[in-house]
Design an enzyme around this catalytic site. Structure first.
Site, PDB file in Angstrom:
ATOM      1  N   HIS A  37      63.133   0.085  72.662  1.00  0.00           N
ATOM      2  CA  HIS A  37      63.985  -0.451  71.587  1.00  0.00           C
ATOM      3  C   HIS A  37      63.791  -1.966  71.451  1.00  0.00           C
ATOM      4  O   HIS A  37      63.733  -2.502  70.348  1.00  0.00           O
ATOM      5  CB  HIS A  37      65.463  -0.197  71.904  1.00  0.00           C
ATOM      6  CG  HIS A  37      65.854   1.244  71.966  1.00  0.00           C
ATOM      7  ND1 HIS A  37      66.231   1.862  73.133  1.00  0.00           N
ATOM      8  CD2 HIS A  37      65.938   2.182  70.996  1.00  0.00           C
ATOM      9  CE1 HIS A  37      66.533   3.119  72.881  1.00  0.00           C
ATOM     10  NE2 HIS A  37      66.362   3.346  71.598  1.00  0.00           N
ATOM     11  N   SER A 188      65.568   7.245  76.373  1.00  0.00           N
ATOM     12  CA  SER A 188      66.913   7.215  76.980  1.00  0.00           C
ATOM     13  C   SER A 188      67.132   8.457  77.838  1.00  0.00           C
ATOM     14  O   SER A 188      67.886   8.435  78.802  1.00  0.00           O
ATOM     15  CB  SER A 188      67.989   7.163  75.904  1.00  0.00           C
ATOM     16  OG  SER A 188      67.813   6.005  75.134  1.00  0.00           O
TER      17      SER A 188
END
Ligand code: PAF
Length: 291
Positions: A37, A188
């Site tokens: 990210h 994640s």
């Protein structure tokens, strides 16, 4: 960095940027931020004067047996990372703010064809849920540019298609996958892996690498290559949903004259579903090997 939770405040704020001629680059996320990210954020600064990020765990893109409830939510830690990365605005709405009416009955953005193959076959409704929230976020933030990770390759293809079909004035930028030293794509969901699963996980990337090599060597027996890869992954205890060789950019079924491919896979390792892909731009003439 300013954090906003409401759509009206968000609109007012970005209006001010627009009026003053500042471009906006946007990185939509579901939070629990990692190096992948942050790389998107870093790249976003190249495209615009202002960078906005959203964090919203979107129930509409999770199936009934998926991990919506347990999806890691780490807003305070995420905020620290985003502020350090020079983000101007974080939009972190609540579920009620995003879906004022019953979210199960909301208007959806469907992308026929693309949404029902590969991951869409195993996650019915996922791409419509993802496409719906992305269009809602685009309508709220009205960015000039939006950046998405290439790790979610099919997601990127779906978004490019919906932006073209619905004439949404936003440039879509795909950013290469960030990997660990052993090749595992950042995600994640990697934190769900046990220590022994984490050791095994890079095998997915390595298996895709072998397919890349085979295509570069001129092999075009796609089905056999896919089956061999499925067998290899199963032999080490993974449970592949699919391994697929497709045309890069479109995800069409390739043929003898296709030169630009993407190899994609999704496989379960314990309770974690891993996905990965590699694009291959072949230069050698195909050496036909019958299936
Ligand atoms: O890639 C993601 O994190 C999500 O699918 C996205 C694009 C933020 C939409 O919820």
């Amino acid at each position: 960095m300013l954090t906003l939770h409401g759509i009206i405040e968000l609109r007012d704020y970005v209006k001010h940027w627009r009026i003053t001629g500042q471009r906006i680059a946007f990185v939509p996320t579901m939070g629990n931020l990692h190096a992948g990210h942050l790389h998107l954020v870093e790249r976003a600064h190249e495209f615009a004067e202002r960078v906005a990020v959203s964090i919203f765990v979107n129930p509409l893109q999770f199936g009934p047996n998926e991990d919506f409830k347990n999806y890691p939510r780490t807003l305070e830690a995420d905020k620290i990372q985003l502020a350090a990365a020079g983000v101007d605005l974080l939009f972190a709405p609540s579920l009620d703010e995003m879906y004022a009416c019953d979210w199960e009955k909301i208007t959806r953005v469907e992308v026929p064809g693309l949404a029902s193959i590969l991951d869409g076959k195993f996650r019915p409704g996922h791409f419509a849920g993802m496409a719906t929230i992305v269009v809602k976020l685009f309508n709220m933030v009205q960015p000039d540019v939006a950046l998405f990770g290439e790790k979610d390759y099919q997601q990127l293809v779906v978004i490019r298609r919906l932006v073209a079909d619905l004439c949404i004035p936003v440039k879509i930028v795909g950013v290469p996958t960030v990997r660990g030293a052993d090749g595992l794509a950042m995600s994640s969901r990697n934190q769900y892996l046990t220590a022994s699963e984490r050791e095994l996980a890079p095998l997915l990337f390595r298996t895709l690498g072998k397919l890349v090599q085979a295509l570069n060597d001129g092999r075009r027996d796609f089905q056999r290559l896919e089956s061999e890869a499925v067998r290899k992954l199963s032999a080490v205890g993974m449970r592949p949903d699919y391994v697929a060789i497709r045309a890069a950019g479109t995800l069409a079924t390739p043929d003898e004259v296709t030169g630009n491919f993407v190899v994609l896979a999704a496989a379960w390792l314990g309770k974690t579903r891993l996905i990965d892909n590699i694009e291959v731009h072949t230069t050698v003439a195909s050496e036909h090997v019958g299936t």
